[in-house]
Design a protein around this motif. Structure first.
Motif, short mmCIF file in Angstrom:
data_model
loop_
_atom_site.label_atom_id
_atom_site.label_comp_id
_atom_site.label_asym_id
_atom_site.label_seq_id
_atom_site.Cartn_x
_atom_site.Cartn_y
_atom_site.Cartn_z
N ASP A 90 0.83 -1.21 0.00
CA ASP A 90 0.00 0.00 0.00
C ASP A 90 0.86 1.25 0.00
O ASP A 90 0.51 2.25 -0.63
N ASN A 91 1.99 1.23 0.70
CA ASN A 91 2.89 2.38 0.71
C ASN A 91 3.45 2.66 -0.68
O ASN A 91 3.60 3.81 -1.08
N ASP A 92 3.73 1.60 -1.43
CA ASP A 92 4.21 1.80 -2.80
C ASP A 92 3.13 2.44 -3.66
O ASP A 92 3.42 3.30 -4.51
N ALA A 93 1.88 2.07 -3.45
CA ALA A 93 0.78 2.68 -4.20
C ALA A 93 0.65 4.16 -3.83
O ALA A 93 0.44 5.01 -4.70
N ARG A 133 3.07 11.33 -8.67
CA ARG A 133 2.39 11.87 -9.86
C ARG A 133 1.96 13.33 -9.64
O ARG A 133 1.96 14.13 -10.57
N VAL A 134 1.58 13.67 -8.42
CA VAL A 134 1.22 15.05 -8.11
C VAL A 134 2.43 15.96 -8.29
O VAL A 134 2.34 17.03 -8.90
N VAL A 135 3.58 15.56 -7.77
CA VAL A 135 4.80 16.36 -7.92
C VAL A 135 5.17 16.48 -9.39
O VAL A 135 5.51 17.58 -9.86
N GLU A 136 5.08 15.40 -10.12
CA GLU A 136 5.42 15.44 -11.54
C GLU A 136 4.49 16.39 -12.31
O GLU A 136 4.92 17.08 -13.23
N ARG A 137 3.24 16.44 -11.92
CA ARG A 137 2.25 17.28 -12.63
C ARG A 137 2.36 18.75 -12.25
O ARG A 137 2.25 19.63 -13.09
N SER A 162 -9.47 19.07 -8.29
CA SER A 162 -8.38 18.92 -9.28
C SER A 162 -8.83 18.30 -10.59
O SER A 162 -8.16 18.43 -11.60
N ARG A 163 -9.95 17.57 -10.55
CA ARG A 163 -10.45 16.81 -11.70
C ARG A 163 -9.53 15.65 -12.08
O ARG A 163 -9.61 15.12 -13.18
N LEU A 164 -8.63 15.28 -11.18
CA LEU A 164 -7.74 14.16 -11.43
C LEU A 164 -8.24 12.92 -10.68
O LEU A 164 -8.83 13.04 -9.61
N ASP A 165 -7.97 11.76 -11.23
CA ASP A 165 -8.40 10.49 -10.66
C ASP A 165 -7.71 10.26 -9.32
O ASP A 165 -6.48 10.14 -9.27
N PRO A 166 -8.47 10.19 -8.22
CA PRO A 166 -7.84 9.97 -6.90
C PRO A 166 -7.17 8.60 -6.77
O PRO A 166 -6.37 8.41 -5.85
N GLN A 181 -5.11 7.68 -8.95
CA GLN A 181 -3.83 7.92 -9.60
C GLN A 181 -3.03 9.07 -8.98
O GLN A 181 -1.81 9.13 -9.13
N TYR A 182 -3.72 9.98 -8.30
CA TYR A 182 -3.09 11.19 -7.75
C TYR A 182 -3.52 11.40 -6.31
O TYR A 182 -4.71 11.31 -6.01
#
Length: 153
Positions: free
Chosen positions: A64-67, A74-78, A101-105, A107-108
């Protein structure tokens, strides 16, 4: 809790003169040592672009920590800002990252623990992420390690 101004100041102060494969090992090893001393059940991830340069999973951490690492990274990259700062900016507007944010939670995640690796004259080149503690503690561990690491360069 740090203010947005304090979080932005951390990012300005933690710009590095360089970041090599050897630097990734040194920073990752420093984070592992901090976590061991504190018996922190964390996973640690360091990337330059898409390449993973360092990963460690300490006792008590899980897949779970890896997820969480992936979602925070991904947030930092974006946004080219720490995952904690991104979340704080949404909260300051009276909303949440998940709501606005309109981003998939899946994934982010704008939760503390991922920080941009910024190199002078280049910009953000990667991320360093910790997952396993409450979000402010994940963030603080990364900042502490980066401050110490930068002082050795």
């Amino acid at each position: 809790m740090p203010t947005i101004e304090e979080l932005e100041a951390q990012e300005r102060q933690l710009v590095l003169p360089r970041f090599t494969h050897e630097d990734a090992w040194a920073l990752g090893s420093l984070l592992v040592e901090l976590a061991r001393v504190r018996n922190a059940p964390v996973a640690i991830d360091i990337r330059r672009g898409p390449q993973q340069l360092f990963h460690a999973a300490l006792p008590g951490s899980s897949a779970d920590n890896d997820a969480w690492i992936d979602r925070k990274r991904r947030v930092v990259e974006r946004y080219a800002s720490s995952s904690y700062l991104v979340g704080a900016r949404f909260r300051a507007k009276g909303t949440t990252f998940e709501e606005s944010s309109r981003l998939d939670p899946d994934q982010y995640a704008a939760h503390g623990g991922s920080f941009p690796l910024t190199v002078e004259g280049t910009g953000v080149i990667g991320t360093v992420t910790v997952s396993g503690l409450p979000q402010l503690e994940d963030h603080a561990m990364v900042v502490e390690a980066l401050q110490h690491f930068k002082s050795t360069l």
